[in-house]
Design a protein around this motif. Structure first.
Motif, mmCIF file in Angstrom:
data_model
loop_
_atom_site.group_PDB
_atom_site.id
_atom_site.type_symbol
_atom_site.label_atom_id
_atom_site.label_comp_id
_atom_site.label_asym_id
_atom_site.label_seq_id
_atom_site.Cartn_x
_atom_site.Cartn_y
_atom_site.Cartn_z
ATOM 1 N N VAL A 278 -1.628 84.827 -19.530
ATOM 2 C CA VAL A 278 -0.666 85.865 -19.146
ATOM 3 C C VAL A 278 0.575 85.238 -18.512
ATOM 4 O O VAL A 278 1.677 85.768 -18.651
ATOM 5 N N SER A 279 0.410 84.097 -17.853
ATOM 6 C CA SER A 279 1.588 83.454 -17.255
ATOM 7 C C SER A 279 2.568 83.041 -18.341
ATOM 8 O O SER A 279 3.779 83.278 -18.232
ATOM 9 N N ILE A 280 2.041 82.408 -19.371
ATOM 10 C CA ILE A 280 2.944 81.864 -20.390
ATOM 11 C C ILE A 280 3.539 82.972 -21.239
ATOM 12 O O ILE A 280 4.747 82.984 -21.503
ATOM 13 N N VAL A 281 2.702 83.930 -21.616
ATOM 14 C CA VAL A 281 3.262 85.073 -22.332
ATOM 15 C C VAL A 281 4.324 85.722 -21.454
ATOM 16 O O VAL A 281 5.412 86.074 -21.923
ATOM 17 N N GLY A 282 4.007 85.849 -20.180
ATOM 18 C CA GLY A 282 4.951 86.477 -19.257
ATOM 19 C C GLY A 282 6.286 85.772 -19.237
ATOM 20 O O GLY A 282 7.336 86.407 -19.310
ATOM 21 N N VAL A 283 6.268 84.453 -19.143
ATOM 22 C CA VAL A 283 7.526 83.707 -19.074
ATOM 23 C C VAL A 283 8.359 83.942 -20.320
ATOM 24 O O VAL A 283 9.531 84.318 -20.251
ATOM 25 N N VAL A 284 7.734 83.750 -21.466
ATOM 26 C CA VAL A 284 8.508 83.834 -22.706
ATOM 27 C C VAL A 284 8.975 85.266 -22.946
ATOM 28 O O VAL A 284 10.145 85.531 -23.228
ATOM 29 N N TYR A 285 8.053 86.170 -22.810
ATOM 30 C CA TYR A 285 8.324 87.582 -23.076
ATOM 31 C C TYR A 285 9.403 88.126 -22.140
ATOM 32 O O TYR A 285 10.424 88.645 -22.594
ATOM 33 N N ALA A 309 5.636 83.988 -12.871
ATOM 34 C CA ALA A 309 4.600 83.400 -13.726
ATOM 35 C C ALA A 309 4.341 81.954 -13.335
ATOM 36 O O ALA A 309 3.237 81.447 -13.503
ATOM 37 N N PHE A 310 5.373 81.288 -12.790
ATOM 38 C CA PHE A 310 5.169 79.920 -12.316
ATOM 39 C C PHE A 310 4.190 79.903 -11.147
ATOM 40 O O PHE A 310 3.470 78.927 -10.951
ATOM 41 N N VAL A 311 4.203 80.959 -10.360
ATOM 42 C CA VAL A 311 3.313 81.002 -9.203
ATOM 43 C C VAL A 311 1.864 81.044 -9.664
ATOM 44 O O VAL A 311 1.035 80.231 -9.237
ATOM 45 N N THR A 312 1.559 81.964 -10.580
ATOM 46 C CA THR A 312 0.174 82.056 -11.035
ATOM 47 C C THR A 312 -0.237 80.776 -11.765
ATOM 48 O O THR A 312 -1.325 80.262 -11.550
ATOM 49 N N ALA A 313 0.644 80.285 -12.619
ATOM 50 C CA ALA A 313 0.298 79.071 -13.357
ATOM 51 C C ALA A 313 0.045 77.919 -12.397
ATOM 52 O O ALA A 313 -0.910 77.161 -12.550
ATOM 53 N N GLY A 314 0.877 77.801 -11.381
ATOM 54 C CA GLY A 314 0.716 76.714 -10.414
ATOM 55 C C GLY A 314 -0.591 76.839 -9.648
ATOM 56 O O GLY A 314 -1.331 75.866 -9.496
#
Lengths: 527, 640
Positions: A278-285, A309-314
């Motif tokens: 969801v983080s990566i989809v979130g960033v791009v989307y 999204a960087f927060v969750t990914a991190g």
């Protein structure tokens, strides 16, 4: 440590201040000064906490009172290096938000100021709660003033926006409440210190994790729980947007690092893929959606989703660097997006529209404003030397250890983020002066001061983030340790690749990595 | 020495802050004098460093730690100024060209309203560039890398009322960002393999033990190759190599002195610097080095062909820069790292000279850049013509001029590396050499020779530039004349005699045989021929003869059209798609809106609570909390 309950004092000062403001007679012009004074004192007090704070001392300023002999949940507060920066951010941004009301025509100014002070108290409360239910009370309490700020002082469609905000958040809260009650029935305790060491029935852990995750994902917001945010931002008054983007979103991230990861380390490990997804989809989307917006506020709002999204990914790299990066991203985004919303507000207050098409050539009339906005826009694109860079690069570097392709995909925000941010700047600031722009009057001193102080913070933290890092780093250790322990327990070969304690790992060159990981790594370069 | 280094790096920053903060308090002239003063001090310091470095015979190394930037566990990045011979060469070049551009701009930009903004950007750019070349670790290098990118963006869009300038500025930044993404990934990979971002330390770690290969699509690829490719794509963005070059010609929208400084002499060479800095890494790769070779050779060739059909004098020089950068990459790829840096050095002088000379022409032609409207300028602008001729001869590689030595070094190395890469790259570079001669001759002929094609009113105003513009031109001409002659023995010296041990620097012999001489002779002939042919410009004759090849070149190999169709439009569509069908008709329709809809249908009671009456919500919230307390009191307490 002093016996004076500084922390509780800090929580209740804005609340009491709010009460006091509400007692003033409605015509009283002093409401603004009282509110500013209260928020200023809160800020000074939080700075005092920083001075008194010992980064290596774990939880500090702890206070525990019993509500009643009959029940176990207590009034327990205390802060560590993760909570403290967020509290300072809260008091700082609240002070600026209230100041921004200077000289502005606001209906029911008294209630407006009360809402901000209550919001401040609730936010500080959330960040300092050490008891599950106290956390919940403050968590819910945030919603009321925010809801009012959007719903009463908002724009034309404020009712729809506030209802959406409410519906999303309340759904999340309900799930969380159910999960909390379940936890309590299992553990019989509600103090976070004790809960962190208890194990839950694995069968319900997944439910608990999902419930908490949704509650925080709505707040953060994580795609696809984000659609309330653009509407709420567009409708909210400028100061409301500042609070919303600057601090409210961070409650979601804070909840993850404070509750989700320490309470359910094993479930978190199992569901990492979901969060990365969801983080990566979130960033791009959301970056792409931001690109096609005509409404300046919507553009900045969508950019917030991408940055969060960087927060969750991190966080879900489970490494010290990644978590540190995520936390730093929260602070820096609070300053940067808050500042960007102020910039939009400054323009809106003069011209009366947020449509990009109506602007152009602002640089001709407002050179100082344009320079300030340049700093914030560049910070939003993650330019090194600004605060926006530090968090993002740490997250990317730690994520690269997990998977090159994930890091690459997340990193596309480097490009997409620059695209929408510069587009915004170009349409508004550059170009020829439009007709609408004739209405642009010079900034008043309060606006100048607010923007300059934020710019100073953004650049200062970008060049010298170390003091903040030093405060946060020791408090991250317990989180990574609990994750590490869970990993040991799990012994799942699939997750063996995740680096949990880089400080201990002295391996210089890459040891054997699983094939899946390195295949993805290769894809990154092919693309 | 540390003081000199600090002065050299922070002088431009002070100049920038001065221009940015005190523009209201000072008159324009005073402001520029102050900026010039700080830049002058920095340049003196930089020159001193350069002299000391040359004398030291490779033993030069100064490090000034400034402060910690980021430190968490084993991740650490510091602010530090670190100068070895490679850095000092760059510092010297950057400061000299920047200082001369500062001077030149005083006259060139005289009519501008907010000159302080211009000077602030110039200072900031110089500072960022110096931070880049004096970086000890990759993170600071990236700071400089992005910093110069931003300044380039700001300066291209300096005339922000011009829509085309804004467009070009954004394009430059975004195309660069594509490269930057790969550079960040390279950085992450570097850290992943070595646990450090310090360049020297990491490189020696990578050399001491061969890291485990990455597996790409099921086949193991040496980790160094992967890193090499990542850094190469990063470098391609900044150095405008084929594929990521499209921003450079558009960047000519900026003021001409900026083009000379940023888009010819310094910033665009950052990619060359990066690969030279990482030369120990590239030395151990085969695939990545091969890619560098071909990227360079193809860029040199493609940009050379496009330059042939450009009519804007600045665009000819821009494509020429692109092409020359291709030469440098070719040199890097075949292992002549010092040869590439040598070409970077001489190119910095003669290309800045060409740009500033073109600026003098444009200035005196009242901002006319179209060569079809020039011609015959050698009569009113003899000095400028002389300078441009010197620059052109250096570019073409006329013997004894600076370009001759540096280009020769690269060609010789490419020839010598035929066992490894075949003769293809060398042949391409020879063709490019001829192309260079052709477009340079064409440019010079169209601009200065033949009859004037300007209208009467304009022709009367054509004048030689003043002292403030001529002085920098003269100094650069001197550099273009002698930098090759004086430098080649040192720069091309093998071993550690000049470059120290931080980068790879093989001995590149300078001998004049038939292989070396023949292309030069052909080049000079083509140059003279083009000069003669293009002194007369007939629009009609050429328009008729436009064929497939020429259309292909006029459209710049269709790169822009391709990217527009492949990336720009799809991203826009996707954004619309996500917004309308993702957010509005997807998530919202199913989520919040859908829920209300159901609620409306289902129960009147529920609907009432969604009407936006605040007290209802607050009551609901309070009830929730109350419920919670009750549960705890009577349920949880017992259960626990």
């Amino acid at each position: 440590m002093d016996s004076f309950p500084f922390l509780s004092f800090l929580i209740f000062l804005p609340l009491i201040g709010g009460l006091f403001v509400s007692l003033l007679s409605s015509e009283d012009e002093n409401a603004f000064y009282v509110a500013s004074f209260v928020s200023f004192v809160s800020f000074i007090l939080s700075v005092y906490l920083v001075i008194k704070f010992d980064p290596l001392g774990g939880y500090q300023f702890q206070e525990i009172y019993e509500w009643s002999k009959m029940m176990d949940p207590q009034y327990a507060v205390g802060i560590d290096g993760i909570a403290l920066p967020l509290i300072v951010l809260t008091t700082f941004l609240t002070f600026l938000s209230i100041l921004l009301g200077w000289g502005q025509e606001i209906q029911q100014r008294r209630s407006y100021l009360v809402a901000f002070l209550v919001l401040e108290g609730a936010l500080i409360g959330v960040f300092s709660a050490r008891d599950l239910f106290l956390f919940y009370i403050f968590f819910e309490m945030i919603l009321i003033p925010m809801f009012l700020i959007v719903g009463v002082w908002g724009g034309a469609q404020r009712v729809y926006a506030s209802y959406k905000l409410f519906l999303y958040t309340f759904l999340g809260s309900l799930l969380m409440l159910a999960a909390m009650i379940l936890i309590y029935t299992q553990a019989g305790q509600s103090h976070l210190d004790i809960l962190g060491q208890s194990d839950f029935n694995p069968e319900i852990t997944i439910f608990l994790w999902v419930a908490f995750f949704i509650a925080f994902a709505v707040k953060l917001p994580v795609w696809p729980f984000h659609t309330w945010l653009p509407d709420a931002h567009v409708q909210a008054p400028t100061a409301g947007s500042v609070m919303l983007a600057g601090i409210l979103l961070k409650v979601g991230g804070y909840g993850m690092i404070r509750l989700l990861l320490p309470l359910f380390p094993e479930a978190s490990l199992d569901l990492t893929w979901l969060v990365f997804g969801v983080s990566i989809v979130g960033v791009v989307y959301t970056s792409m959606v931001a690109l096609v917006q005509d409404d300046m506020k919507k553009l900045v709002a969508y950019s917030s989703v991408a940055h969060m999204a960087f927060v969750t990914a991190g966080f879900f790299t489970f490494s010290t660097i990644g978590i540190q990066g995520g936390l730093f991203q929260m602070i820096s985004h609070g300053l940067i997006s808050g500042a960007l919303f102020i910039c939009v507000g400054v323009l809106y207050a003069r011209v009366g529209t947020r449509s990009l098409a109506a602007y152009g050539g602002v640089a001709n009339k407002l050179p100082f404003f344009s320079a300030m906005m340049m700093i914030f826009v560049l910070a939003a694109t993650g330019l090194p030397g600004t605060a926006g860079f530090v968090g993002e690069v740490l997250v990317l570097i730690s994520l690269f250890k997990v998977s090159g392709v994930l890091a690459f995909l997340l990193g596309t925000s480097l490009f997409l983020g620059a695209a929408y941010a510069l587009w915004l700047y170009r349409r508004v600031i550059f170009g020829k002066l439009g007709e609408e722009s004739e209405k642009l009057s010079p900034l008043n001193n309060v606006e100048k001061g607010v923007l300059a102080s934020l710019a100073l913070c953004v650049v200062g933290l970008g060049v010298w983030p170390q003091p903040l890092m030093n405060v946060m780093a020791p408090s991250i250790e317990p989180v990574t340790q609990s994750l590490h322990a869970a990993l040991e327990k799990q012994k799942d070969p699939q997750l063996a690749m995740i680096d949990l304690a880089p400080s201990e790992e002295k391996v210089v060159l890459a040891a054997s990595r699983t094939p899946e990981l390195t295949t993805q790594e290769g894809d990154a370069h092919a693309g | 020495m540390k003081l000199f280094l600090k002065l050299a790096v922070f002088g431009p920053l002070i100049s920038c802050l001065f221009a940015g903060l005190f523009h209201r308090q000072l008159s324009k002239t005073a402001l520029i004098r102050f900026c010039g003063f700080f830049m002058g001090i920095a340049t003196l310091a930089g020159s001193t460093l350069f002299m000391k470095m040359v004398k030291s015979g490779g033993a030069f190394a100064v490090t000034v730690p400034l402060m910690t930037w980021i430190e968490i566990g084993d991740f650490s990045a510091t602010w530090a100024l670190s100068a070895d011979p490679l850095s000092v060469v760059m510092i010297f070049l950057v400061l000299v060209v920047s200082f001369l551009v500062h001077l030149y701009s005083y006259e060139y930009m005289e009519g501008e309203e907010d000159l302080s903004r211009y000077y602030a950007y110039l200072g900031l750019f110089t500072f960022a560039m110096l931070m880049l070349v004096s970086a000890q670790d990759l993170l600071q290098l990236f700071f400089g890398w992005e910093g110069v990118g931003v300044c380039s963006y700001l300066l291209i869009g300096y005339w922000y009322e011009k829509e085309s300038a804004n467009q070009a500025a954004m394009k430059a930044f975004l195309v660069n960002r594509v490269g930057d993404l790969f550079l960040v990934m390279g950085m992450a990979g570097f850290f992943y393999l070595t646990q450090t971002l310090e360049i020297g330390k990491g490189l020696s770690l990578l050399q001491s033990a061969v890291p485990e290969p990455f597996v790409v699509l099921g086949t193991p690829v040496p980790a160094l190759d992967v890193l090499g490719i990542l850094f190469l794509i990063g470098a391609m963005g900044k150095s405008a190599q084929l594929g990521l070059h499209t921003w450079l010609p558009d960047a000519m929208e900026g003021p001409t002195p900026v083009s000379a400084l940023i888009h010819a002499a310094t910033m665009v060479t950052a990619g060359v610097y990066l690969i030279a800095r990482l030369s120990p890494l590239y030395l151990d790769t085969t695939f990545a080095s091969t890619c560098v070779v071909w990227v360079g050779a193809l860029t040199a060739f493609a940009a050379g062909t496009i330059a042939l059909v450009q009519n804007d004098i600045k665009k000819v020089i821009a494509y020429s820069t692109c092409s020359q950068l291709g030469y440098m990459f070719l040199g890097l790829g075949v292992g002549a790292y010092n040869g590439a840096v040598f070409h970077l050095f001489t190119h910095g002088f003669f290309k800045a000279l060409l740009f500033l000379g073109a600026g003098a022409v444009i200035h005196s032609m009242s901002n006319e850049q179209d060569m079809r409207k020039m011609g015959g300028l050698y009569r009113p602008m003899k000095m400028t013509f002389a300078f441009m001729l010197i620059g052109s001869l250096a570019l073409v590689g006329f013997p004894l001029f600076s370009g001759f030595y540096s280009k020769e070094a690269i060609l010789a190395s490419a020839f010598a590396a035929q066992d490894q890469y075949g003769l293809g790259p060398w042949v391409l570079s020879i063709i490019s050499l001829v192309l260079t001669a052709a477009y340079t001759g064409r440019m010079l002929g169209m601009t200065f020779l033949g009859r004037s094609r300007a209208d009467e009113a304009l022709r009367a105003r054509i004048h030689e530039p003043g002292l403030m513009m001529n002085f920098p031109l003269a100094l650069l001409a001197l550099g273009a004349l002698v930098s090759g002659m004086l430098g080649y023995k040192k720069f091309l010296m093998g071993g550690k005699g000049f470059w120290g041990d931080k980068i790879v620097a093989p001995l590149i012999p300078h001998h004049v045989g038939i292989v070396e001489l023949a292309p030069t002779v052909v080049g000079i002939c083509v140059f003279v021929l083009a000069l003669v042919v293009f002194r007369k410009w007939k629009e009609k004759k050429l328009a008729k003869s436009i064929g497939f090849m020429e259309r292909f070149l006029v459209n710049k190999w269709y790169f822009d059209a391709l990217y527009q169709a492949l990336f720009v439009k799809p991203v826009w569509w996707l954004g619309q798609l996500f917004w309308v069908f993702g957010d509005q008709k997807g998530i919202d329709a199913i989520g919040p809106d859908g829920l209300t809809h159901k609620a409306v249908e289902g129960s009147l009671k529920l609907r009432r609570s969604y009407t936006g009456l605040l007290p209802t919500y607050i009551a609901a919230l309070v009830m929730g909390v109350l419920l919670l307390i009750v549960l705890i009191l009577f349920g949880g307490g017992r259960l626990g």
